[in-house]
Write an enzyme that holds these catalytic residues in place. Structure first.
Site, PDB file in Angstrom:
ATOM      1  N   TYR A  56     -12.083  -0.654   1.709  1.00 16.56           N
ATOM      2  CA  TYR A  56     -10.992  -0.292   2.601  1.00 16.56           C
ATOM      3  C   TYR A  56     -11.988   0.369   4.152  1.00 16.56           C
ATOM      4  O   TYR A  56     -12.886   1.049   4.471  1.00 16.56           O
ATOM      5  CB  TYR A  56     -10.565   0.909   1.852  1.00 16.56           C
ATOM      6  CG  TYR A  56     -10.002   1.411   0.575  1.00 16.56           C
ATOM      7  CD1 TYR A  56      -9.126   0.017  -0.172  1.00 16.56           C
ATOM      8  CD2 TYR A  56     -10.175   2.313  -0.065  1.00 16.56           C
ATOM      9  CE1 TYR A  56      -8.534  -0.018  -1.331  1.00 16.56           C
ATOM     10  CE2 TYR A  56      -9.593   2.612  -1.394  1.00 16.56           C
ATOM     11  CZ  TYR A  56      -8.878   1.678  -2.290  1.00 16.56           C
ATOM     12  OH  TYR A  56      -8.285   1.451  -3.139  1.00 16.56           O
ATOM     13  N   PRO A 204       2.425   6.966  -5.916  1.00 20.46           N
ATOM     14  CA  PRO A 204       2.710   7.328  -6.780  1.00 20.46           C
ATOM     15  C   PRO A 204       4.185   7.771  -6.342  1.00 20.46           C
ATOM     16  O   PRO A 204       5.327   8.440  -6.996  1.00 20.46           O
ATOM     17  CB  PRO A 204       1.861   8.634  -7.346  1.00 20.46           C
ATOM     18  CG  PRO A 204       0.658   9.089  -5.814  1.00 20.46           C
ATOM     19  CD  PRO A 204       0.371   7.098  -5.596  1.00 20.46           C
TER      20      PRO A 204
END
Length: 330
Positions: A56, A204
């Site tokens: 990341y 999500p």
């Protein structure tokens, strides 16, 4: 904040975590101050899980978290920290699960994070050059060396999980899971529940589709990952906005932010499911956290299913190129 056990016998962890790819990832970078504000708000709310990776921002996300720990004595003891390795960027071999490579990556992550161990270390992408049993053996040795307390895999099939478990308890499996991506229900969630493995649900809120402010098509096109993602390409993008407008109206009728309702739905999937949304905005974080306060009734779940039935999303979740690494299963 509700807590669950991480894995079969791991530490207690909040049933909500922060995915730190948003600090330095495919949707752009956040400043240290913005990221620290999100982490501060998580800690204040009792959200104790931080999920990051060595890729990341090529280490930037870990550096941001390490700086936060450094500036806040005591914070490390409050948090359950996870990172990952196994993606070999800029290498002819895109996935590498060699023992020496994984340990070297973890050592570099520990340095950036400013810690002597993490609580959870994942294989970010499984490398089929090794058997699941061999990779699990490597992970067990990292536990024995004291560099991680527990181990996991990301984006694997249920069969791979079961094979790895024969060599080492797998505390967590990370997979995309939301109202827009329900593939884990085809055996992965069930295998996790059976084995005592936590299913860590990334994206999500459907990469913004399940929020009150989904990415505009123009904004999506400005990010390389989304620009080439089938769900954000026309005509799929417009069809997905139309479909999720129904969800936004339902959330408003329930007096909830759409993101909160999406998080509440993921949490409703089972005691073993832990959503890790990402954000660099504390206002959006507050909407996400609201979902941890909501207990959905059977009627609520039926209403959600009516507006977003299984298979509603237009387009695959990954392009052919993006599918290189995650394991498909059915």
């Amino acid at each position: 904040m509700k807590t669950i056990t991480l894995g079969a016998s791991g530490p207690q962890v909040s049933q909500f975590g922060i995915g730190a790819m948003s600090f330095a990832g495919i949707y752009g970078d956040a400043t240290f101050a913005e990221s620290h504000a999100v982490l501060d708000a998580c800690r204040a709310a009792g959200a104790t899980h931080i999920d990051t990776s060595n890729v990341y921002g090529m280490g930037r996300s870990e550096e941001i978290i390490g700086d936060w720990f450094k500036q806040r004595p005591g914070a490390r003891a409050d948090m359950v920290l996870a990172t990952k390795a196994g993606i070999a960027r800029g290498n002819e071999r895109p996935r590498n699960n060699d023992p020496d490579y994984l340990e070297a990556c973890l050592d570099e992550s520990l340095t950036r994070l400013g810690v002597d161990h993490v609580d959870l270390f994942y294989i970010h992408r499984y490398d089929a050059a090794h058997s699941p049993e061999d990779v699990a053996g490597t992970l067990k040795r990292l536990i024995d060396a004291g560099k991680t307390r527990a181990v996991g895999f990301s984006e694997i099939a249920p069969s791979t999980l079961r094979r790895a478990w024969t060599e080492c308890p797998i505390a967590a499996v990370q997979s995309e899971y939301s109202l827009s991506t329900r593939a884990p229900e085809l055996g992965l969630s069930q295998a996790c529940a059976e084995l005592g493995t936590t299913l860590v649900a990334f994206s999500p809120v459907g990469r913004s589709f399940l929020t009150d402010a989904p990415f505009s098509h123009a904004r999506a096109q400005s990010h390389a990952f989304l620009a080439n993602n089938p769900r954000f390409m026309e005509p799929n993008y417009s069809a997905n906005i139309t479909a999720t407008d129904r969800f936004r109206r339902l959330a408003a009728d329930m007096e909830l932010p759409a993101a909160a309702l999406a998080i509440a739905w993921v949490i409703s999937r089972g005691e073993h499911v832990l959503p890790i949304p990402g954000t660099k905005n504390t206002a959006h974080l507050a909407e996400l956290l609201r979902g941890t306060e909501v207990t959905l009734t059977a009627e609520d779940l039926d209403r959600i299913e009516a507006v977003l039935p299984v298979g509603w999303a237009h387009g695959d979740r990954y392009s052919d190129v993006q599918w290189q690494g995650p394991e498909r299963f059915s």
